[in-house]
Design an enzyme around this catalytic site. Structure first.
Site, PDB file in Angstrom:
ATOM      1  N   THR A  93      37.863 -28.910  -6.577  1.00 44.32           N
ATOM      2  CA  THR A  93      38.292 -27.863  -7.513  1.00 44.32           C
ATOM      3  C   THR A  93      39.302 -28.369  -8.547  1.00 44.32           C
ATOM      4  OG1 THR A  93      40.169 -27.210  -6.146  1.00 44.32           O
ATOM      5  CG2 THR A  93      38.056 -26.140  -5.672  1.00 44.32           C
ATOM      6  N   ASP A 104      47.105 -43.997  -6.311  1.00 46.08           N
ATOM      7  CA  ASP A 104      46.384 -45.090  -5.639  1.00 46.08           C
ATOM      8  C   ASP A 104      46.800 -46.446  -6.198  1.00 46.08           C
ATOM      9  OD1 ASP A 104      44.985 -43.528  -3.882  1.00 46.08           O
ATOM     10  OD2 ASP A 104      43.144 -43.464  -5.075  1.00 46.08           O
TER      11      ASP A 104
HETATM   12  C1  PRP Z   1      47.886 -36.935  -9.713  1.00 44.06           C
HETATM   13  C2  PRP Z   1      49.088 -37.026 -10.606  1.00 44.06           C
HETATM   14  C3  PRP Z   1      49.474 -35.593 -10.809  1.00 44.06           C
HETATM   15  C4  PRP Z   1      48.137 -34.905 -10.831  1.00 44.06           C
HETATM   16  C5  PRP Z   1      47.791 -34.584 -12.252  1.00 44.06           C
HETATM   17  O1  PRP Z   1      48.239 -36.707  -8.407  1.00 44.06           O
HETATM   18  O2  PRP Z   1      50.122 -37.821 -10.085  1.00 44.06           O
HETATM   19  O3  PRP Z   1      50.312 -35.075  -9.795  1.00 44.06           O
HETATM   20  O4  PRP Z   1      47.185 -35.821 -10.271  1.00 44.06           O
HETATM   21  O5  PRP Z   1      46.611 -33.852 -12.325  1.00 44.06           O
HETATM   22  P1  PRP Z   1      46.576 -32.350 -12.852  1.00 44.06           P
HETATM   23  O6  PRP Z   1      47.365 -32.327 -14.121  1.00 44.06           O
HETATM   24  O7  PRP Z   1      45.109 -32.108 -13.071  1.00 44.06           O
HETATM   25  O8  PRP Z   1      47.138 -31.442 -11.796  1.00 44.06           O
HETATM   26  P2  PRP Z   1      47.171 -36.655  -7.214  1.00 44.06           P
HETATM   27  O9  PRP Z   1      46.681 -35.268  -7.018  1.00 44.06           O
HETATM   28  O10 PRP Z   1      46.137 -37.715  -7.444  1.00 44.06           O
HETATM   29  O11 PRP Z   1      48.044 -36.988  -5.937  1.00 44.06           O
HETATM   30  P3  PRP Z   1      48.723 -38.368  -5.488  1.00 44.06           P
HETATM   31  O12 PRP Z   1      49.833 -38.663  -6.484  1.00 44.06           O
HETATM   32  O13 PRP Z   1      49.252 -38.076  -4.141  1.00 44.06           O
HETATM   33  O14 PRP Z   1      47.666 -39.429  -5.507  1.00 44.06           O
END
Ligand code: PRP
Ligand code: URA
Length: 217
Positions: free
Chosen positions: A115, A210
């Site tokens: 999602t 990652d």
């Molecule tokens: C990444 C990034 C943000 C988010 C941005 O985190 O660090 O927090 O995605 O995406 P958005 O603007 O669409 O919400 P991720 O969910 O990959 O988590 P992680 O940092 O734990 O890998």
């Protein structure tokens, strides 16, 4: 139609050759974990230098080798840096170097892979956050969902003065964030073209968490 972000007066896209150069290195798929982590930290320092330009100062009596004098200082306890886990931690290292001894809060959010909605899993903030200048840190502003949720969490805990610093943003995320939070200044290191069908920023840098923590599949 292309999104015009120039109408969002709270949004600043930073411009400096060194900042852009380091972001280009960060984007490169051949940049390895150690170098990637170091670059995120250096970029956070460069961006922090600009974003913290209007920090309040107070007068402090000191004595130079020549004479006593009253000089301005920053009060580190007036600040609170809040990285969004995980990737924001890479930026937190840089801000900690810029303001040694600063206070930190932490917000844990990850995007649901299908999602793309943010899922909250952690929140630890100082109890007196209402009195602090809060700087929210996350390298990536993609759909904007995570940053928007993080600001809601900060406000629910009483935060009043919030600034958001990110490294790479998609126009879609800038629009969503700026419309939800017109009162929150946003500092961006690079504005990219768009999101792809997986809500990754193009050209972007891939999955920032990652790449910082070496968990690339
Ligand atoms: C990444 C990034 C943000 C988010 C941005 O985190 O660090 O927090 O995605 O995406 P958005 O603007 O669409 O919400 P991720 O969910 O990959 O988590 P992680 O940092 O734990 O890998
Ligand atoms: N999160 C990332 O780490 N990268 C993107 O491109 C989008 C969200």
């Amino acid at each position: 139609m292309a999104i015009d972000i120039s109408k969002y007066k709270n949004v600043t896209v930073l411009k400096h050759p060194l900042l852009t150069h380091k972001i280009t290195q960060l984007r490169d798929k051949d940049t390895k974990t150690n170098q990637f982590k170091l670059l995120v930290k250096e970029i956070a320092i460069l961006e922090g230098y600009e974003a913290l330009r209007n920090l309040p100062m107070y007068d402090c009596a000191i004595t130079t080798p020549v004479e006593p004098t009253v000089q301005p200082k920053v009060h580190r306890k007036d600040l609170c840096f809040v990285p969004i886990l995980r990737a924001g931690l890479g930026m937190a290292d840089g801000l900690a170097e810029l303001v040694p001894g600063a206070i930190f809060g932490h917000i844990g959010l990850y995007r649901n892979e299908v999602t793309h909605e943010p899922v909250e899993y952690y929140c630890k903030l100082p109890s007196d956050i209402a009195e602090k200048d809060v700087y929210l840190l996350d390298p990536m502003l993609a759909t904007g969902g995570s940053a928007i949720d993080a600001v809601k969490m900060l406000r629910n805990h009483g935060a009043k003065k919030i600034t958001f610093i990110c490294i790479i943003a998609a126009p879609e995320g800038v629009k969503a964030f700026a419309e939800a939070n017109p009162d929150v200044p946003v500092y961006i290191g690079a504005l990219d073209r768009c999101l792809n069908e997986k809500a990754y920023i193009c050209p972007g840098l891939g999955d920032c968490g990652d790449r910082i923590f070496g968990t690339v599949k």
